[in-house]
Design an enzyme around this catalytic site. Structure first.
Site, short mmCIF file in Angstrom:
data_model
loop_
_atom_site.label_atom_id
_atom_site.label_comp_id
_atom_site.label_asym_id
_atom_site.label_seq_id
_atom_site.Cartn_x
_atom_site.Cartn_y
_atom_site.Cartn_z
N THR A 44 0.87 -1.17 0.14
CA THR A 44 0.11 -0.12 0.05
C THR A 44 0.74 1.18 -0.09
O THR A 44 0.34 2.28 -0.11
CB THR A 44 -0.95 0.18 1.41
OG1 THR A 44 -0.38 -0.28 2.35
CG2 THR A 44 -1.85 -1.05 1.12
N HIS A 49 6.48 0.13 7.78
CA HIS A 49 6.81 0.66 8.70
C HIS A 49 7.07 -0.18 10.00
O HIS A 49 6.77 -1.47 9.85
CB HIS A 49 5.52 1.68 9.05
CG HIS A 49 4.15 1.08 9.35
ND1 HIS A 49 3.77 0.23 10.50
CD2 HIS A 49 3.05 1.06 8.43
CE1 HIS A 49 2.50 0.00 10.16
NE2 HIS A 49 2.05 0.44 9.06
N HIS A 52 4.97 -3.46 11.04
CA HIS A 52 5.48 -4.54 10.16
C HIS A 52 6.80 -5.51 10.72
O HIS A 52 6.92 -6.30 10.52
CB HIS A 52 5.59 -4.27 8.81
CG HIS A 52 4.57 -3.91 7.97
ND1 HIS A 52 4.43 -2.45 7.76
CD2 HIS A 52 3.25 -4.04 7.68
CE1 HIS A 52 3.30 -2.06 7.20
NE2 HIS A 52 2.58 -3.31 7.32
N LYS A 86 -9.65 -1.53 9.99
CA LYS A 86 -9.63 -0.49 9.21
C LYS A 86 -10.99 0.29 9.33
O LYS A 86 -12.33 -0.77 9.37
CB LYS A 86 -9.46 -0.49 7.65
CG LYS A 86 -7.76 -0.95 7.22
CD LYS A 86 -6.97 0.25 7.51
CE LYS A 86 -5.57 -0.41 7.50
NZ LYS A 86 -5.11 -1.74 7.98
N ARG A 90 -9.57 1.28 1.86
CA ARG A 90 -8.14 1.73 1.28
C ARG A 90 -8.56 2.28 -0.09
O ARG A 90 -9.28 1.91 -0.96
CB ARG A 90 -7.26 0.62 1.43
CG ARG A 90 -6.48 0.33 2.63
CD ARG A 90 -5.62 -0.75 2.59
NE ARG A 90 -5.04 -0.95 4.03
CZ ARG A 90 -4.36 -1.86 4.21
NH1 ARG A 90 -4.11 -3.10 3.15
NH2 ARG A 90 -3.56 -2.38 5.41
N GLN A 179 -6.90 -14.19 0.54
CA GLN A 179 -6.10 -14.64 1.58
C GLN A 179 -5.84 -15.88 1.91
O GLN A 179 -4.83 -16.79 2.00
CB GLN A 179 -5.98 -13.75 2.99
CG GLN A 179 -4.72 -14.02 3.85
CD GLN A 179 -4.72 -13.01 5.06
OE1 GLN A 179 -5.14 -11.83 4.74
NE2 GLN A 179 -4.28 -13.52 6.16
N ASP A 200 -4.86 -9.25 14.85
CA ASP A 200 -5.93 -9.02 13.98
C ASP A 200 -6.11 -10.01 12.79
O ASP A 200 -7.15 -9.78 12.05
CB ASP A 200 -5.70 -7.49 13.66
CG ASP A 200 -4.56 -7.28 12.81
OD1 ASP A 200 -3.37 -7.87 12.60
OD2 ASP A 200 -4.63 -6.37 11.85
N LYS A 235 -0.11 3.48 20.89
CA LYS A 235 0.16 2.34 19.85
C LYS A 235 1.89 2.49 19.39
O LYS A 235 2.30 3.53 19.16
CB LYS A 235 -0.46 2.55 18.51
CG LYS A 235 -0.18 1.48 17.52
CD LYS A 235 -1.45 1.65 16.28
CE LYS A 235 -1.18 0.80 15.31
NZ LYS A 235 -2.24 0.85 14.30
N LYS A 238 3.80 5.14 16.44
CA LYS A 238 3.26 6.47 16.00
C LYS A 238 4.01 7.61 16.87
O LYS A 238 3.94 7.33 17.97
CB LYS A 238 1.68 6.49 16.42
CG LYS A 238 0.79 5.32 15.82
CD LYS A 238 0.85 5.86 14.15
CE LYS A 238 -0.08 5.17 13.47
NZ LYS A 238 -0.26 5.26 12.03
N THR A 239 4.38 8.49 15.95
CA THR A 239 5.36 9.50 16.60
C THR A 239 4.47 11.01 16.10
O THR A 239 3.96 10.88 15.33
CB THR A 239 6.58 9.56 16.23
OG1 THR A 239 6.85 9.95 14.98
CG2 THR A 239 7.47 8.44 16.48
#
Length: 405
Positions: A44, A49, A52, A86, A90, A179, A200, A235, A238-239
């Site tokens: 995507t 990031h 993963h 989500k 997307r 999947q 998830d 989480k 995340k910054t």
């Protein structure tokens, strides 16, 4: 549970395991070399990031213990979009963008895995190789009949969207079917026996296991990892400045190193176990440090994690920059840099340097006395700044303003 295989012993000891479909069977299979397992990665964006990274480390641990990892690129499933976790659909990507993202993402795996033709060498596959060739009617007849809509509606990825009255397209609804088929196809092609992923993905994984049993008579397995949060419950990854990207062209080495250097004291030992290859006894020594000494453990974490993802030279350069910037009060050549022409207002300079997401944020930080230019506190967003200059936001975020043509 006490495991007999070194593989599961390592995963359990270092905190990777959330759920297993059949712990005894996986443990027995992992006691002999050659267990083939996969993780899927949709394409995507141009980089994965830090969210993963746990799955990538799972593939690395498998290879370290004599297994054969498969990194599955989602060239096909990216065209559908995984609804898991989500709230909205997307954005649909075209073929050229997906291909470009794949080429960019592939580079990071070479840091973590050894690819080749050997029995434990990793494989990089792309589900577009089989999904793009499916005949819809034949697929429905041969595979769609094995899926219960009732069960699909009960999956968290679907149920949460419906419970919130958020739209779920038919194409997204098909994601779990595709999947599941991936698992079947990987078993056919490579003898893959296990799918791994985040917590998830549990529902998607178990549906793939069921499909493999129905159409192949295969005994397949699943393993999920826990959701990794920071010690404060937020989480991970995340910054204030956005996601922590794995590719260097999406996030400078210095910023990647700094992310690890700035983790909460309480997270150091856990993150060393999950995201580095450091031995257990050394981790135990580092996490026992108290007070200011814990900073040495954070530097060790930053160096080890950065060396894995960006290379040893990047880790050494980032540490040297940190020493120059903080310990010696210098500018540090490895800091993020932005080239500008002429003078900028301080608010514009902070946005250009990536230290503020907007002029509004820049003004708020200036009002909080959180901004320095060459070490001096600044409060006026309209003040003009000329290069060269060192911009600082708080104690830990810095950038260099350089003069261009």
């Amino acid at each position: 549970m006490t495991y007999k295989s070194q593989y599961l012993q390592t995963l359990a000891r270092r905190g990777y395991i959330h759920q297993l479909t059949d712990a005894d069977a996986i443990d027995a299979r992992a006691r002999t070399p050659g267990l083939v397992a996969y993780v899927g990665f949709d394409l995507t964006g141009p980089s994965l990031h830090i969210g993963h990274l746990l799955s990538i480390m799972m593939l690395r641990r498998l290879q370290q213990h004599g297994g054969k990892p498969i990194a599955l690129m989602g060239g096909g499933t990216t065209k559908v979009g995984d609804p898991s976790g989500k709230d909205t659909a997307r954005q649909m990507l075209d073929e050229a963008t997906i291909a470009s993202n794949k080429a960019s993402i592939k580079r990071v795996f070479e840091r973590f895995l050894t690819f080749g033709d050997g029995p434990t060498d990793a494989i990089m596959a792309d589900n577009a190789d089989w999904l793009d060739k499916l005949n819809y009617i034949d697929f429905l007849r041969d595979y769609g009949r094995h899926f219960s809509v009732n069960r699909m509606l009960s999956m968290d990825s679907v149920k949460l969207r419906l419970d919130r009255d958020q739209p779920l397209s038919f194409i997204e609804f098909n994601y779990m079917v595709l999947q599941s088929y991936d698992f079947v196809e990987l078993n056919r092609r490579y003898g893959c026996l296990m799918q791994m992923g985040g917590s998830d993905q549990w529902g998607n994984i178990t549906m793939g296991i069921d499909l493999g049993r129905r159409v192949l008579g295969a005994e397949l397995y699943g393993l999920t990892t826990p959701l990794i949060t920071n010690a404060d419950g937020s989480k991970m990854g995340k910054t204030a400045s956005g996601a922590v990207w794995l590719n260097g062209d999406q996030l400078p080495d210095w910023d990647y190193w700094q992310f690890w250097r700035n983790v909460d004291d309480r997270d150091v030992g856990r993150f060393l176990r999950l995201f580095t290859d450091m031995p257990d006894d050394e981790i135990a020594r580092l996490e026992a440090l108290q007070g200011a000494d814990i900073n040495a453990a954070k530097v060790a974490l930053a160096n080890a994690a950065t060396a894995l993802c960006r290379g040893a030279d990047a880790a050494l350069a980032a540490e040297a920059t940190a020493t120059t910037t903080f310990a010696e009060g210098g500018a540090g050549e490895g800091l993020p840099q932005v080239t500008v022409s002429g003078a900028l207002t301080l608010a514009d300079a902070l946005v250009a340097a990536g230290l503020a997401a907007s002029k509004g944020e820049a003004r708020r930080k200036l009002a909080e006395n959180a901004v320095r230019v060459d070490g001096a506190i600044m409060t006026d967003p309209a003040a003009l700044v000329s290069a060269p200059a060192k911009l600082s936001m708080g104690k830990k975020r810095h950038a260099l303003l350089l003069a261009g043509d």
